[in-house]
Design an enzyme around this catalytic site. Sequence first.
Site, PDB file in Angstrom:
ATOM      1  N   ASN A  29     -10.411  -4.006  -5.881  1.00 62.90           N
ATOM      2  CA  ASN A  29      -9.612  -2.946  -6.605  1.00 62.90           C
ATOM      3  C   ASN A  29     -10.454  -2.700  -7.857  1.00 62.90           C
ATOM      4  OD1 ASN A  29      -6.320  -3.715  -5.437  1.00 62.90           O
ATOM      5  ND2 ASN A  29      -7.595  -2.121  -4.617  1.00 62.90           N
ATOM      6  N   TRP A  30     -11.513  -3.490  -8.439  1.00 63.86           N
ATOM      7  CA  TRP A  30     -12.233  -3.258  -9.676  1.00 63.86           C
ATOM      8  C   TRP A  30     -12.887  -2.043  -9.483  1.00 63.86           C
ATOM      9  CZ3 TRP A  30     -10.682  -5.990 -13.622  1.00 63.86           C
ATOM     10  CH2 TRP A  30     -10.166  -7.517 -13.478  1.00 63.86           C
ATOM     11  N   GLU A  63       2.179 -12.655  12.787  1.00 60.54           N
ATOM     12  CA  GLU A  63       2.353 -11.489  13.633  1.00 60.54           C
ATOM     13  C   GLU A  63       2.149 -10.359  12.627  1.00 60.54           C
ATOM     14  OE1 GLU A  63       3.450 -11.144  16.753  1.00 60.54           O
ATOM     15  OE2 GLU A  63       3.222 -13.440  17.240  1.00 60.54           O
ATOM     16  N   ARG A 113       2.117  -4.808   6.554  1.00 61.37           N
ATOM     17  CA  ARG A 113       1.207  -3.906   5.782  1.00 61.37           C
ATOM     18  C   ARG A 113       2.012  -2.514   5.699  1.00 61.37           C
ATOM     19  NH1 ARG A 113      -4.955  -2.551   4.742  1.00 61.37           N
ATOM     20  NH2 ARG A 113      -4.731  -0.849   3.425  1.00 61.37           N
ATOM     21  N   ASP A 139       0.786  -1.217   0.090  1.00 59.62           N
ATOM     22  CA  ASP A 139      -0.009   0.018  -0.123  1.00 59.62           C
ATOM     23  C   ASP A 139       0.864   1.263  -0.020  1.00 59.62           C
ATOM     24  OD1 ASP A 139      -2.315   1.550   0.070  1.00 59.62           O
ATOM     25  OD2 ASP A 139      -2.759   1.121   2.190  1.00 59.62           O
ATOM     26  N   GLY A 140       0.255   2.297  -0.776  1.00 53.46           N
ATOM     27  CA  GLY A 140       1.094   3.685  -0.738  1.00 53.46           C
ATOM     28  C   GLY A 140       1.601   4.044  -2.010  1.00 53.46           C
ATOM     29  N   ARG A 169      -0.591   8.549 -10.346  1.00 54.82           N
ATOM     30  CA  ARG A 169      -0.883   7.268  -9.578  1.00 54.82           C
ATOM     31  C   ARG A 169      -0.120   6.091 -10.240  1.00 54.82           C
ATOM     32  NH1 ARG A 169      -3.998   6.893  -5.369  1.00 54.82           N
ATOM     33  NH2 ARG A 169      -4.311   4.733  -5.810  1.00 54.82           N
ATOM     34  N   ARG A 213       0.153   7.532  -3.035  1.00 51.74           N
ATOM     35  CA  ARG A 213       0.377   8.485  -2.055  1.00 51.74           C
ATOM     36  C   ARG A 213       1.981   9.132  -2.469  1.00 51.74           C
ATOM     37  NH1 ARG A 213      -1.078   6.249   3.210  1.00 51.74           N
ATOM     38  NH2 ARG A 213      -1.780   4.451   1.912  1.00 51.74           N
ATOM     39  N   TRP A 214       2.796   7.903  -2.626  1.00 50.75           N
ATOM     40  CA  TRP A 214       4.140   8.189  -3.164  1.00 50.75           C
ATOM     41  C   TRP A 214       4.129   9.033  -4.258  1.00 50.75           C
ATOM     42  CZ3 TRP A 214       7.352   7.114  -7.093  1.00 50.75           C
ATOM     43  CH2 TRP A 214       8.763   7.219  -6.765  1.00 50.75           C
ATOM     44  N   ARG A 254     -11.866   1.015  -8.658  1.00 50.19           N
ATOM     45  CA  ARG A 254     -11.000   1.917  -8.921  1.00 50.19           C
ATOM     46  C   ARG A 254     -11.205   2.561 -10.210  1.00 50.19           C
ATOM     47  NH1 ARG A 254      -5.375   1.878  -5.784  1.00 50.19           N
ATOM     48  NH2 ARG A 254      -5.967   1.117  -3.830  1.00 50.19           N
TER      49      ARG A 254
END
Length: 227
Positions: free
Chosen positions: A50-51, A185, A166, A2-3, A15, A6-7, A53
Amino acid sequence: MDGNGRWAKKRFMPRFFGHKQGVDALVRTVLACADRGIEYLTVFAFSSENWKRPTEEVSGLMGLVLVAVSKYLAKLADRGVRIRIVGDRSQVSDKLRSAWEQAESSTAHNTRITLSVAFNYGGRWDIVQACREAIAAGVAPERVDEALLSGYMAMSYAPDPDLFIRTGGEVRISNFLLWQSAYAELVFTDCLWPEFGDAELDAALAEYARRDRRFGMVKTGAAATAG
Ligand code: FPP
């Protein structure tokens, strides 16, 4: 992973640019895991949700995967990576399906690390498809238990994950490996996926090493007893 968006946004880029860098981060991370003796790495590349989007982002991602397979498959195969795809393939294009088949068949003999790419995947989808498969195979209800259902899950070829990472700062599982992560974990990091690499992987592994894994048991002193 994820990210990516934003990156890219932080760099005033579209994007898609973030997803493109995300592919490089993925290749880097697979090789870093292999170097550390990790035998299974599973990544969430495209969720059943995600479809929803924007169409251009979805088609951009599909195209990117095709480019990534042709650009990196030989390198990963050469470095001992076995590739498996998990998820519902019925909704992806014929072109992508055959790229996945090529990636799987040309790396099937590799044993150093198994990279599972979850694509059009959802943890709930996986549980439902496992139940359907079991019913279709004529399994009697009284024979259904955890071990039996595990055998029908999309990742029945792999052990359950020990560590679940994550990136991107969100603190939720978002329908990834729900069944398999029962005792994983969890490590959440603010690092945006395109920046993920050796240092972040080592930090997550160090955090994992500090955890006290009990699998539902109570620890009394040095000995563990069933609780
Ligand atoms: C989440 O970031 C990322 C994705 C939905 C796509 C991840 C896909 C790749 C890195 C490419 C995978 C390629 C192969 C070959 C498997 P986001 O877009 O939700 O980022 P944001 O939260 O910052 O908006």
